[in-house]
Design a protein around this motif. Structure first.
Motif, mmCIF file in Angstrom:
data_model
loop_
_atom_site.group_PDB
_atom_site.id
_atom_site.type_symbol
_atom_site.label_atom_id
_atom_site.label_comp_id
_atom_site.label_asym_id
_atom_site.label_seq_id
_atom_site.Cartn_x
_atom_site.Cartn_y
_atom_site.Cartn_z
ATOM 1 N N ILE A 73 11.806 -9.464 10.047
ATOM 2 C CA ILE A 73 11.515 -10.403 8.962
ATOM 3 C C ILE A 73 10.574 -11.498 9.445
ATOM 4 C CG2 ILE A 73 12.538 -12.201 7.504
ATOM 5 C CD1 ILE A 73 14.972 -10.292 7.189
ATOM 6 N N MET A 74 10.785 -11.966 10.682
ATOM 7 C CA MET A 74 9.911 -13.015 11.214
ATOM 8 C C MET A 74 8.514 -12.495 11.550
ATOM 9 S SD MET A 74 12.359 -15.530 13.390
ATOM 10 C CE MET A 74 13.404 -14.335 14.194
ATOM 11 N N THR A 75 8.316 -11.177 11.503
ATOM 12 C CA THR A 75 7.000 -10.584 11.714
ATOM 13 C C THR A 75 6.177 -10.598 10.430
ATOM 14 O OG1 THR A 75 7.961 -9.170 13.415
ATOM 15 C CG2 THR A 75 5.828 -8.507 12.581
ATOM 16 N N LEU A 76 6.828 -10.744 9.273
ATOM 17 C CA LEU A 76 6.115 -10.711 7.993
ATOM 18 C C LEU A 76 4.997 -11.757 7.898
ATOM 19 C CD1 LEU A 76 9.031 -9.987 5.498
ATOM 20 C CD2 LEU A 76 7.351 -8.392 6.433
ATOM 21 N N PRO A 77 5.210 -13.005 8.335
ATOM 22 C CA PRO A 77 4.090 -13.959 8.278
ATOM 23 C C PRO A 77 2.892 -13.526 9.134
ATOM 24 C CG PRO A 77 6.152 -15.145 8.457
ATOM 25 C CD PRO A 77 6.469 -13.686 8.675
ATOM 26 N N LEU A 78 3.146 -12.859 10.263
ATOM 27 C CA LEU A 78 2.046 -12.329 11.073
ATOM 28 C C LEU A 78 1.266 -11.289 10.279
ATOM 29 C CD1 LEU A 78 0.382 -11.591 13.601
ATOM 30 C CD2 LEU A 78 2.276 -10.076 14.244
ATOM 31 N N LEU A 79 1.974 -10.371 9.636
ATOM 32 C CA LEU A 79 1.302 -9.312 8.871
ATOM 33 C C LEU A 79 0.457 -9.905 7.747
ATOM 34 C CD1 LEU A 79 4.306 -6.825 8.721
ATOM 35 C CD2 LEU A 79 2.309 -6.699 10.233
ATOM 36 N N GLU A 80 0.999 -10.896 7.052
ATOM 37 C CA GLU A 80 0.253 -11.550 5.972
ATOM 38 C C GLU A 80 -0.949 -12.313 6.526
ATOM 39 O OE1 GLU A 80 -0.994 -12.567 2.263
ATOM 40 O OE2 GLU A 80 0.564 -11.111 2.775
ATOM 41 N N ALA A 81 -0.772 -12.999 7.651
ATOM 42 C CA ALA A 81 -1.878 -13.744 8.256
ATOM 43 C C ALA A 81 -2.973 -12.802 8.746
ATOM 44 C CB ALA A 81 -1.356 -14.617 9.400
ATOM 45 N N LEU A 82 -2.587 -11.648 9.283
ATOM 46 C CA LEU A 82 -3.580 -10.652 9.695
ATOM 47 C C LEU A 82 -4.371 -10.156 8.488
ATOM 48 C CD1 LEU A 82 -1.453 -8.555 12.215
ATOM 49 C CD2 LEU A 82 -3.522 -9.852 12.779
ATOM 50 N N LYS A 83 -3.662 -9.904 7.396
ATOM 51 C CA LYS A 83 -4.311 -9.412 6.173
ATOM 52 C C LYS A 83 -5.318 -10.434 5.659
ATOM 53 C CE LYS A 83 -3.433 -5.865 3.785
ATOM 54 N NZ LYS A 83 -4.065 -4.556 3.995
ATOM 55 N N GLN A 84 -4.945 -11.723 5.689
ATOM 56 C CA GLN A 84 -5.850 -12.779 5.223
ATOM 57 C C GLN A 84 -7.033 -12.978 6.170
ATOM 58 O OE1 GLN A 84 -3.579 -16.352 4.581
ATOM 59 N NE2 GLN A 84 -2.369 -15.463 2.941
ATOM 60 N N ALA A 85 -6.769 -12.960 7.470
ATOM 61 C CA ALA A 85 -7.813 -13.252 8.453
ATOM 62 C C ALA A 85 -8.834 -12.120 8.576
ATOM 63 C CB ALA A 85 -7.196 -13.536 9.815
ATOM 64 N N HIS A 86 -8.413 -10.890 8.337
ATOM 65 C CA HIS A 86 -9.287 -9.734 8.536
ATOM 66 C C HIS A 86 -9.570 -8.989 7.237
ATOM 67 C CE1 HIS A 86 -8.983 -10.255 12.850
ATOM 68 N NE2 HIS A 86 -7.671 -10.299 12.741
ATOM 69 N N ASP A 87 -9.521 -9.687 6.112
ATOM 70 C CA ASP A 87 -9.728 -9.056 4.808
ATOM 71 C C ASP A 87 -11.169 -8.567 4.684
ATOM 72 O OD1 ASP A 87 -9.017 -8.257 2.230
ATOM 73 O OD2 ASP A 87 -9.800 -10.109 1.375
ATOM 74 N N PRO A 88 -11.419 -7.324 4.352
ATOM 75 C CA PRO A 88 -10.438 -6.272 4.117
ATOM 76 C C PRO A 88 -10.019 -5.618 5.437
ATOM 77 C CG PRO A 88 -12.607 -5.405 3.685
ATOM 78 C CD PRO A 88 -12.783 -6.848 4.081
ATOM 79 N N CYS A 89 -8.773 -5.196 5.510
ATOM 80 C CA CYS A 89 -8.283 -4.487 6.684
ATOM 81 C C CYS A 89 -7.178 -3.537 6.255
ATOM 82 C CB CYS A 89 -7.787 -5.454 7.752
ATOM 83 S SG CYS A 89 -6.284 -6.349 7.326
ATOM 84 N N HIS A 90 -6.850 -2.628 7.146
ATOM 85 C CA HIS A 90 -5.767 -1.669 6.930
ATOM 86 C C HIS A 90 -4.736 -1.909 8.018
ATOM 87 C CE1 HIS A 90 -3.599 2.171 7.093
ATOM 88 N NE2 HIS A 90 -3.905 2.262 5.809
ATOM 89 N N ILE A 91 -3.504 -2.247 7.627
ATOM 90 C CA ILE A 91 -2.451 -2.554 8.594
ATOM 91 C C ILE A 91 -1.411 -1.445 8.594
ATOM 92 C CG2 ILE A 91 -0.573 -4.134 9.196
ATOM 93 C CD1 ILE A 91 -2.274 -6.411 8.123
ATOM 94 N N THR A 92 -1.149 -0.921 9.794
ATOM 95 C CA THR A 92 -0.087 0.047 10.021
ATOM 96 C C THR A 92 1.028 -0.665 10.774
ATOM 97 O OG1 THR A 92 -1.620 1.906 10.123
ATOM 98 C CG2 THR A 92 0.535 2.218 11.161
ATOM 99 N N LEU A 93 2.249 -0.535 10.291
ATOM 100 C CA LEU A 93 3.420 -1.120 10.944
ATOM 101 C C LEU A 93 4.317 0.006 11.424
ATOM 102 C CD1 LEU A 93 5.297 -3.535 11.648
ATOM 103 C CD2 LEU A 93 6.277 -3.260 9.348
#
Length: 191
Positions: free
Chosen positions: A16-36
């Protein structure tokens, strides 16, 4: 489009505490594709998170076969098995972030194809390196998180080398479920 892969094989709280990282990655590297990549038992709530484009949920015992696939690419048939079983592990990524604490994910991360890696990465059979200053901080406090100076979600964001843009709601909570929890707490004497 940047391709990013994040491995978080801890329990639900760290996930759950990783969710802000995933959202920040999405914002910082838009557009990007994130695999978890996460463990199945702790991650079913992540199926509808908009910042995750692909979510591979592993069974806890699945890391050993994955590692064997990745280290025995001697024949074309074995390579095809790896691509079929773990396609996300043979792709090329711009950024690979390993937040897992164990040695086996570090050995797997050594073989992930990425321009930049952070986290625990095996350098040799008996050696693990920590890539990234915030990763060094993260893994230095794992034995005593009570003494950490930062909230874990902030540390995870910094491990991704992205700016922290504050908090945002990533999980939807049903109001009736929240009020039910409140009633239980009040009945138990908590106000």
């Amino acid at each position: 489009m940047k391709k990013i892969i994040v491995m978080q094989l801890s329990r639900m709280g760290d996930l759950i505490m990783t969710l802000p990282l995933l959202e920040a990655l999405k914002q910082a590297h838009d557009p990007c594709h994130i695999t978890l990549i996460s463990y199945k038992g702790f991650s079913s709530f992540l199926n509808n998170i908009p910042c995750v484009d692909r979510h591979r949920m592993l069974e806890p015992g699945e890391l050993n076969p994955m590692y064997k696939y990745m280290t025995s690419l001697k024949s074309k048939e074995q390579s095809i098995n790896l691509e079929e079983e773990y396609p996300e592990m043979v792709e090329n990524y711009d950024l690979a972030i390993n937040l897992a604490f164990d040695i086996l994910p570090a050995k797997i991360w050594k073989r992930v194809n990425a321009s930049k890696k952070t986290g625990r990465v095996a350098a040799a059979d008996d050696e693990v390196r920590l890539l990234g200053d915030w990763m060094k901080y993260l893994f230095s406090i794992t034995q005593s998180r009570d003494y950490g100076l930062f909230h874990m979600s902030d540390v995870f964001i910094r491990c991704g080398n992205v700016p922290n843009h504050g908090r945002f709601q990533l999980l939807d909570f049903l109001l009736d479920k929240t009020s039910g929890a409140t009633e239980i707490l009040e009945h138990a004497g908590y106000n």
